[in-house]
Design an enzyme around this catalytic site. Structure first.
Site, PDB file in Angstrom:
ATOM      1  N   LYS A  82     -32.767  -4.459 -35.531  1.00  0.00           N
ATOM      2  CA  LYS A  82     -32.745  -5.710 -34.750  1.00  0.00           C
ATOM      3  C   LYS A  82     -33.941  -6.579 -35.130  1.00  0.00           C
ATOM      4  O   LYS A  82     -35.061  -6.071 -35.289  1.00  0.00           O
ATOM      5  CB  LYS A  82     -32.791  -5.358 -33.255  1.00  0.00           C
ATOM      6  CG  LYS A  82     -32.718  -6.554 -32.318  1.00  0.00           C
ATOM      7  CD  LYS A  82     -32.710  -6.069 -30.870  1.00  0.00           C
ATOM      8  CE  LYS A  82     -32.603  -7.220 -29.878  1.00  0.00           C
ATOM      9  NZ  LYS A  82     -32.586  -6.720 -28.480  1.00  0.00           N
ATOM     10  N   SER A 153     -29.045  -8.623 -25.935  1.00  0.00           N
ATOM     11  CA  SER A 153     -29.601  -9.339 -27.051  1.00  0.00           C
ATOM     12  C   SER A 153     -29.451  -8.609 -28.393  1.00  0.00           C
ATOM     13  O   SER A 153     -29.662  -9.216 -29.427  1.00  0.00           O
ATOM     14  CB  SER A 153     -31.076  -9.619 -26.793  1.00  0.00           C
ATOM     15  OG  SER A 153     -31.789  -8.401 -26.685  1.00  0.00           O
ATOM     16  N   SER A 177     -29.865  -5.059 -22.849  1.00  0.00           N
ATOM     17  CA  SER A 177     -29.697  -5.527 -24.228  1.00  0.00           C
ATOM     18  C   SER A 177     -29.225  -4.481 -25.230  1.00  0.00           C
ATOM     19  O   SER A 177     -28.811  -4.835 -26.335  1.00  0.00           O
ATOM     20  CB  SER A 177     -31.013  -6.127 -24.742  1.00  0.00           C
ATOM     21  OG  SER A 177     -31.221  -7.403 -24.211  1.00  0.00           O
TER      22      SER A 177
END
Lengths: 446, 446
Positions: A82, A153, A177
Site C-alpha cells: 500500500k 483505504s 481500511s
C-alpha cells in the site's frame, strides 16, 4: 488447483512458493505470470500506484540467483505494498499531491524489511486514499464488478489480491481500511493485534489505532506471513485443524447492527446456520452498554490534530478537507475529551479480551453490505462502522470471505479473538473459512 | 545579555530571533557564529553525527532572502536534530553500522517539517546511542567536564545546547533519554505529553513511550517551540508569570529514591528551601503503592520485540546485544504480561493526572546525581530510574537546571504536570527556573 504455468497467477502464495522450492517454477516465471495478469487487467481494475516491470523482474532474477541454502521462508513471494508504506526502491506517494515525487524515500518500512529479509520481493505499490485517512477513493475498481468500489483505504491492495494480480498485499487499518476492502474483494484480510508488527515506516494517522493489515486468498498464506512476522501466541494453537464440532462462537451484532443491510443480514443468518450444521455452538453476545460509548470516544480526530500538523504547515493548500479539519480541530475535541477517550478505551480492552476468550472466536460483520457503487467524483469507499470498535480495542480481526451480496458481489464476515491470539485466530479462521467458502454462496468468477 | 556579534552563540533563541527580526543580525551571521563555536569546541565535545557547514549556510542564505511577510515565527532558528530523527537533506544514521550510508533518507520527520515550515533551519544531526535504545554512549563528552558523559541517548543534542553550539535541539525519550542529558548538561529539557507532537519519522522503540524531546537554555525558547508545535492546553495559562508565593508543589521522591546520590539529595533539599523561601507550599507526596508496580510492568522489552524484528532479520550481526535480546525475547516476557503491563499502566495514567492536578506541579529527581565519569569502552550514559515512570505515564516533564553536583557539574530537577498541561508546565517552569537558576548554586563556566 491449477498447475499450468499460464495459470500461475491463480495460485495462492503457499502453492506458488512450493513450486519455486521444488524448482518447478522460477521467481522470474512467477513474476512474469503476475505481470501478464496485471497487464491484462490493470486498465479495468487500476490497483497500482507504482509498478516498474523491469525492477520487479530484476528482484526476481536476484532471488533466482540465490543458492538454496540462502533462501528465506518467503523466497520468491511477490508482495504488493500500500502506498502509505515506505519502500526504499519505489516511490511512496500517499495519494497526496504533496508527495508526487517519483524519487523513492530511501527507507524500507519495518514490515517491508521483514518481508525482504525473508525472501519476498516488492512487486509494486498499490493505491490508497490520501494518507490512508480520507474516504475519497482512488480510481481503483472492484475486480468483481468494476462499477463498484474496491473499498478503502487499502483499495489497491484488496483489489489486486482479489483479482489474482498478486498473492499477498500489505494494507493498513485505522478505522476499517483493511477489513472493508477484504470483504468487498472476496479475500482474507487480517488485522493483527496492535503493535504485534512494527508500524515503523507507515504514515501515521492514529498511534493507538493504526495497524498493518495483510491480504491473501488463503489462511495458509496468512499463516506464512504470521510466522515471518513472528506473531507468536503465548500458547501456540494445535497442529491439527480445529474441528467445528463443539467449537464455540459468540455472535456480536454490536449496537451498529441497524446499519447492516440486506447482504450482511443474509450472510449473518447463513453463517450461523453453516456453523450450527457443522456442530458448533453459537450464541448471541450482547456487549455491555459501555462499549457503545466507544463511538463517542473515538479519538481519531484528536490524534490527527498532531499527526498532520507538519503536512499542514508545509502544504495545506493540497490537503483533503478532512486532514485540514483534524489539524484545525474543527470537531472541537478538548484535550480532556481526548484523554477520557484514551483512558476509557484502555479500560475496555481487557474486558473485551475476557469476553472473547470465552469463545473460539467472536463473529461480527465486516461491512454493512457488498461493495457500493463507485460514484464520481468522490468515489466514497464505504462505511467503516463495523470495524472501528475492533481497531480501537486493538484485537486481531480476520475477514473471512464466502458470502454474496444481493448483486452477487462478495461479502465477508469478521472473526475476532483476544489481543495476541493472532495464530489462534488464523487457526479458527482456517476451519471456518473452509465451510463458509464452500457453502457460503459466493465463488469468484474471475 | 551579550550583544556583541562575537557572542551571538551565547544568546538564547528568543533573543537571537529578535535580533534577526529587527534586522540587527542576519541568519547567515547567526549560523556563522554557531559554526565558529562548533569549530572551536567540537574536538572536545563531539556532539555532532553530521554537520555540513556549507549546507547550513545555504539554508541561512535562503532564509535571509525571504521577504519579511513570508517569514515564520521561528525565522532563522538553527536546530540540532538527534540522529534518530529523519531529515530529508541530511543523513540519518541511528549510530548503527547498518545505517552508515551518507545518503539522506529523503523524508523529514513530522516535527522537522513543522520546524522548517515555521522558519527554522536544520543545522546538523547530533549523536545518539544506537537506535536511541542502547546505553552504550557515543564519543560525545560533557561540555562542563569532558571526562564525564553528556548522558544519553540524546547525547549530542544535550551537549550541543549546553555548550552554546546551538540554541535548540531535538531529542527523543523512551526511558530517560531527554531528561537525563538535560540534567547533565545544565539546560532545560522538555518531554511534552505523549503524542501531542507527532512522532512520525522518529525511530520506533516503544510506541507507548517514545516521545519527542526539546532542549533549550531558557523556558522562553521552549515556549516558542511549544507554540510552533501547537501544544495547546484546554485552558491556556495566564499571561502574567506565576507567583511562587502561594504556589503549591508536590514533592515526589518515588520509591526509587534510595538510588538518589549526594548531588540529587542536596539539590532536593535546596530546591525545597528555595521554593519555601519564595512563599510556595511544598508537601511530600507518597504515590499509592500500585505505582511501584510500574517498574515490574515496564513494557519496553515486549515492544522492542516487534519494533526491531526487521532490523534483526536484515543485519543482526551489527546490532547491539540489547536489540538482539529484545527481538529474541530473552527476558521471556509473555504476551499476557505485556498486556497486563499495557492495561495496568493505562489505568494508572488518569490516577497520576488526578494527583498532579492538586499542585501547580510535581517535583521529582531528574537523575541520580550529576553526570558520571565517561568510562571506555561502553561509555555508559547513566541511570534512567527516575525518568521511566513519567515517560510511561505519558505526562509532560521539564528538567529545570540550577543545581551543582559534588564535583560542580550541573544537575537539574524535574517538574511534572498532568497530561496535556504542557503550556501550564512551561509557565510554572519559568517561575521555578528563575529561582533555582539564580540561587541553586550552579552557573555555567562555559
Amino acid at each position: 488447483m491449477p498447475h499450468a504455468l499460464c495459470d500461475l497467477h491463480r495460485l495462492d502464495a503457499s502453492s506458488a512458493l512450493a513450486l519455486i522450492r521444488g524448482n518447478e517454477v522460477t521467481c522470474v516465471e512467477y513474476v512474469e505470470a503476475l505481470l501478464a495478469r496485471i497487464e491484462q487487467r490493470d486498465p479495468v481494475v487500476k490497483a497500482w500506484a507504482f509498478l516498474d516491470r523491469e525492477h520487479a523482474l530484476a528482484q526476481a532474477r536476484a532471488l533466482d540467483a540465490l543458492p538454496h541454502n540462502k533462501r528465506g521462508p518467503l523466497h520468491g513471494l511477490p508482495v504488493a505494498v500500500k502506498d502509505v508504506i515506505l519502500t526504499k526502491d519505489q516511490p511512496t506517494q500517499y495519494r497526496s499531491q504533496a508527495y508526487a515525487s517519483k524519487v523513492p524515500i530511501a527507507m524500507d518500512a519495518a514490515p517491508v524489511m521483514t518481508l525482504r529479509a525473508s525472501g519476498a520481493l516488492i512487486l509494486g505499490k498499490t493505491t490508497t486514499t490520501e494518507f490512508a485517512t480520507c474516504q475519497r477513493g482512488p480510481e481503483t475498481r472492484n475486480p468483481h464488478d468494476p462499477t463498484r468500489t474496491a473499498g478503502g483505504s487499502s483499495s489497491g491492495s484488496g483489489a489486486a489480491v482479489g483479482d489474482f494480480q498478486v498473492p499477498i498485499a500489505l494494507g493498513t487499518q485505522t478505522g476499517g481500511s483493511t477489513i472493508r476492502p477484504g470483504s468487498f474483494n472476496g479475500i482474507y484480510a487480517f488485522k493483527p493485534t496492535w503493535n504485534a508488527i512494527s508500524r515503523e515506516g507507515l504514515k501515521i494517522y492514529s498511534l493507538t489505532c493504526d495497524t498493518l493489515g495483510l491480504y491473501a486468498r488463503s489462511v495458509a498464506d496468512l499463516k506464512l506471513l504470521a510466522d515471518a512476522f513472528r506473531l507468536e501466541d503465548d500458547v501456540p494453537p494445535p497442529v491439527e485443524p480445529l474441528s467445528l464440532k463443539g467449537a464455540k462462537f459468540g455472535l456480536v451484532k454490536t449496537h451498529v447492527w441497524p446499519r447492516a443491510e440486506e447482504g450482511t443480514r443474509a450472510a449473518w443468518e447463513k453463517a450461523k446456520t453453516l456453523l450450527v450444521e457443522e456442530g458448533a455452538e453459537v450464541e448471541e453476545v450482547d456487549l455491555p452498554a459501555e462499549f457503545e460509548e466507544l463511538w463517542r470516544l473515538y479519538v481519531l480526530s484528536g490524534e490527527g490534530r498532531s499527526a498532520f500538523l507538519g503536512d499542514y504547515l508545509m502544504h495545506a493548500d493540497v490537503l483533503d478537507p478532512l486532514i485540514l479539519s483534524h489539524v484545525r480541530n474543527e470537531s472541537k475535541i478538548t484535550r480532556a475529551q481526548q484523554l477520557e477517550g484514551y483512558d476509557k478505551i484502555a479500560a475496555l480492552r481487557p474486558k473485551l479480551d475476557a469476553i472473547a476468550s470465552r469463545y473460539d472466536a467472536l463473529v461480527t460483520p465486516s461491512t454493512v453490505d457488498e461493495a457500493i457503487k463507485l460514484v464520481e467524483p468522490d468515489r466514497f469507499t464505504g462505511d467503516a462502522s463495523f470495524n472501528l470498535m475492533w481497531t480501537i480495542l486493538q484485537v486481531p480481526v480476520l475477514n473471512v470471505p464466502g458470502f454474496a451480496g444481493p448483486s452477487g458481489c462478495p461479502l465477508g464476515l469478521s472473526l475476532v479473538a483476544p489481543r495476541y491470539f493472532d495464530q489462534h485466530l488464523l487457526w479458527v479462521g482456517e476451519a471456518v473459512g473452509r465451510v463458509w467458502g464452500e457453502k457460503g454462496g459466493w465463488k469468484s468468477a474471475l
